[in-house]
Scaffold this active site. Structure first.
Site, PDB file in Angstrom:
ATOM      1  N   GLU A  95       0.949  -1.602  -0.288  1.00  0.00           N
ATOM      2  CA  GLU A  95       0.725   0.316   0.213  1.00  0.00           C
ATOM      3  C   GLU A  95       0.752   0.932  -0.016  1.00  0.00           C
ATOM      4  O   GLU A  95       1.805   1.772   0.689  1.00  0.00           O
ATOM      5  CB  GLU A  95      -0.662  -0.464   0.993  1.00  0.00           C
ATOM      6  CG  GLU A  95      -2.275  -0.542   1.154  1.00  0.00           C
ATOM      7  CD  GLU A  95      -3.171   0.649   0.290  1.00  0.00           C
ATOM      8  OE1 GLU A  95      -2.568   1.281  -0.618  1.00  0.00           O
ATOM      9  OE2 GLU A  95      -4.590   0.649   0.465  1.00  0.00           O
ATOM     10  N   ASP A  96       0.465   2.519  -1.062  1.00  0.00           N
ATOM     11  CA  ASP A  96       0.804   3.323  -0.802  1.00  0.00           C
ATOM     12  C   ASP A  96       0.846   4.056   0.940  1.00  0.00           C
ATOM     13  O   ASP A  96       1.994   4.390   1.034  1.00  0.00           O
ATOM     14  CB  ASP A  96       0.581   4.764  -1.870  1.00  0.00           C
ATOM     15  CG  ASP A  96      -0.788   4.723  -1.785  1.00  0.00           C
ATOM     16  OD1 ASP A  96      -1.445   4.361  -0.773  1.00  0.00           O
ATOM     17  OD2 ASP A  96      -1.578   5.034  -2.515  1.00  0.00           O
ATOM     18  N   ASP A  99      -4.686   5.051   6.398  1.00  0.00           N
ATOM     19  CA  ASP A  99      -4.682   6.352   6.843  1.00  0.00           C
ATOM     20  C   ASP A  99      -6.132   6.215   8.026  1.00  0.00           C
ATOM     21  O   ASP A  99      -5.577   5.844   8.812  1.00  0.00           O
ATOM     22  CB  ASP A  99      -5.748   7.738   5.560  1.00  0.00           C
ATOM     23  CG  ASP A  99      -5.875   8.675   6.507  1.00  0.00           C
ATOM     24  OD1 ASP A  99      -5.944   8.597   7.681  1.00  0.00           O
ATOM     25  OD2 ASP A  99      -6.846   9.564   5.070  1.00  0.00           O
ATOM     26  N   PHE A 148      -3.623  15.647   4.753  1.00  0.00           N
ATOM     27  CA  PHE A 148      -3.122  15.103   3.364  1.00  0.00           C
ATOM     28  C   PHE A 148      -1.405  15.298   2.247  1.00  0.00           C
ATOM     29  O   PHE A 148      -1.727  16.325   2.694  1.00  0.00           O
ATOM     30  CB  PHE A 148      -4.280  15.533   2.427  1.00  0.00           C
ATOM     31  CG  PHE A 148      -5.326  14.820   1.182  1.00  0.00           C
ATOM     32  CD1 PHE A 148      -5.846  14.110   1.624  1.00  0.00           C
ATOM     33  CD2 PHE A 148      -4.811  15.272  -0.002  1.00  0.00           C
ATOM     34  CE1 PHE A 148      -5.614  13.272   0.355  1.00  0.00           C
ATOM     35  CE2 PHE A 148      -4.263  14.889  -1.321  1.00  0.00           C
ATOM     36  CZ  PHE A 148      -5.462  13.590  -1.224  1.00  0.00           C
ATOM     37  N   ARG A 161       0.793  13.623  -8.903  1.00  0.00           N
ATOM     38  CA  ARG A 161       1.479  11.542  -9.076  1.00  0.00           C
ATOM     39  C   ARG A 161       3.215  11.734  -9.257  1.00  0.00           C
ATOM     40  O   ARG A 161       3.719  10.965  -8.560  1.00  0.00           O
ATOM     41  CB  ARG A 161       1.004  11.090  -9.662  1.00  0.00           C
ATOM     42  CG  ARG A 161      -0.778  10.400  -9.074  1.00  0.00           C
ATOM     43  CD  ARG A 161      -0.885   9.013  -9.585  1.00  0.00           C
ATOM     44  NE  ARG A 161      -2.271   9.312 -10.325  1.00  0.00           N
ATOM     45  CZ  ARG A 161      -3.502   8.298  -8.913  1.00  0.00           C
ATOM     46  NH1 ARG A 161      -2.683   7.824  -7.825  1.00  0.00           N
ATOM     47  NH2 ARG A 161      -4.558   8.471  -8.874  1.00  0.00           N
TER      48      ARG A 161
HETATM   49  P1  IMP Z   1      -8.268   5.279   4.197  1.00  0.00           P
HETATM   50  O1  IMP Z   1      -9.560   3.866   3.728  1.00  0.00           O
HETATM   51  O2  IMP Z   1      -8.508   6.146   5.216  1.00  0.00           O
HETATM   52  O3  IMP Z   1      -7.051   4.385   4.961  1.00  0.00           O
HETATM   53  O4  IMP Z   1      -6.795   5.518   3.203  1.00  0.00           O
HETATM   54  C1  IMP Z   1      -6.446   4.506   2.318  1.00  0.00           C
HETATM   55  C2  IMP Z   1      -6.591   4.997   1.004  1.00  0.00           C
HETATM   56  O5  IMP Z   1      -6.813   7.053   0.929  1.00  0.00           O
HETATM   57  C3  IMP Z   1      -5.064   5.424   0.528  1.00  0.00           C
HETATM   58  O6  IMP Z   1      -4.621   4.135  -0.187  1.00  0.00           O
HETATM   59  C4  IMP Z   1      -4.554   6.458  -0.110  1.00  0.00           C
HETATM   60  O7  IMP Z   1      -5.236   6.118  -1.705  1.00  0.00           O
HETATM   61  C5  IMP Z   1      -5.871   7.458   0.068  1.00  0.00           C
HETATM   62  N1  IMP Z   1      -5.848   8.068   0.791  1.00  0.00           N
HETATM   63  C6  IMP Z   1      -5.561   8.809   2.299  1.00  0.00           C
HETATM   64  N2  IMP Z   1      -4.713   9.587   2.556  1.00  0.00           N
HETATM   65  C7  IMP Z   1      -4.564   9.751   1.439  1.00  0.00           C
HETATM   66  C8  IMP Z   1      -3.229  11.011   1.762  1.00  0.00           C
HETATM   67  O8  IMP Z   1      -3.311  12.324   2.451  1.00  0.00           O
HETATM   68  N3  IMP Z   1      -3.424  11.498   0.473  1.00  0.00           N
HETATM   69  C9  IMP Z   1      -3.894  11.292  -1.416  1.00  0.00           C
HETATM   70  N4  IMP Z   1      -4.419   9.701  -0.641  1.00  0.00           N
HETATM   71  C10 IMP Z   1      -4.509   9.711   0.965  1.00  0.00           C
HETATM   72 MG    MG Z   2      -4.570   3.291  -2.051  1.00  0.00          MG
END
Ligand code: IMP
Ligand code: MG
Length: 171
Positions: A95-96, A99, A148, A161
């Site tokens: 995973e990148d 959050d 963010f 990106r």
């Molecule tokens: P989560 O489901 O809240 O953990 O969010 C995960 C997904 O949301 C990541 O795989 C990203 O695609 C996107 N995301 C969450 N935070 C960021 C951020 O700060 N920048 C860009 N994409 C984000």
């Molecule tokens: Mg992602």
């Protein structure tokens, strides 16, 4: 004009990806897990990680419905599934960024249900304070504040990106 304030530099990413590759190789002695990257953001990390890992690590991709701008869409859906049958295989989910952990939790449960012999997680970035999940993230690149970020695969409405570093969006 939008400016990006770097928080993780290109050199730091390069160094950390090398270290993570070491950690991953050490965690899989004599074995090469299937690297599963989540499109699109994790592709950049995967490309560098798998080159740092060396030969023999297969890769595959899946795509999910992503954030709508800066806000989570609320539910996670599969848009493109793996081409590989992972039953009985060692899988490393790449995973990148994690959050809230909603995406990771969903993917982890979905992949676990397919009966891999092992499932671990590598995330380049973790927003530690925002993480509400219970899935263990085995390999973490950088713990970052809950703001963010863009760059190194991460986008804001498909922009940024391409940046070689990760930074906050200043507007
Ligand atoms: P989560 O489901 O809240 O953990 O969010 C995960 C997904 O949301 C990541 O795989 C990203 O695609 C996107 N995301 C969450 N935070 C960021 C951020 O700060 N920048 C860009 N994409 C984000
Ligand atoms: Mg992602």
């Amino acid at each position: 004009m939008t400016e990006i304030e770097p928080i993780v530099t290109e050199a730091q990413i390069r160094q950390r990806v090398k270290e993570m590759a070491e950690e991953i190789r050490a965690a899989y002695p004599g074995d090469k897990p299937l690297l599963v990257a989540v499109l699109k953001g994790a592709v950049f990390f995967l490309a560098d990680l798998c080159r740092a890992l060396g030969p023999g690590f297969p890769i595959d991709f899946l795509s999910i419905k992503a954030y709508d701008g800066e806000r989570p869409s609320g539910a996670v859906q599969i848009r493109l599934d793996l081409a590989t049958d992972i039953r009985g295989r060692q899988v490393l989910l790449v995973e990148d960024i994690v959050d809230s952990g909603m995406t990771l939790t969903y993917l982890y449960e979905m992949l676990s249900a397919r009966g891999p012999s092992g499932l671990r997680v590598a995330a380049l970035l973790l927003k530690q304070e925002a993480y509400e999940g219970s899935v263990e993230i085995d390999f973490v690149g950088f713990r970052i504040p809950s703001r963010f970020v863009v760059g190194y695969g991460l986008d804001l409405n498909e922009e940024w990106r391409n940046l070689p570093f990760v930074g906050f969006v200043k507007s």
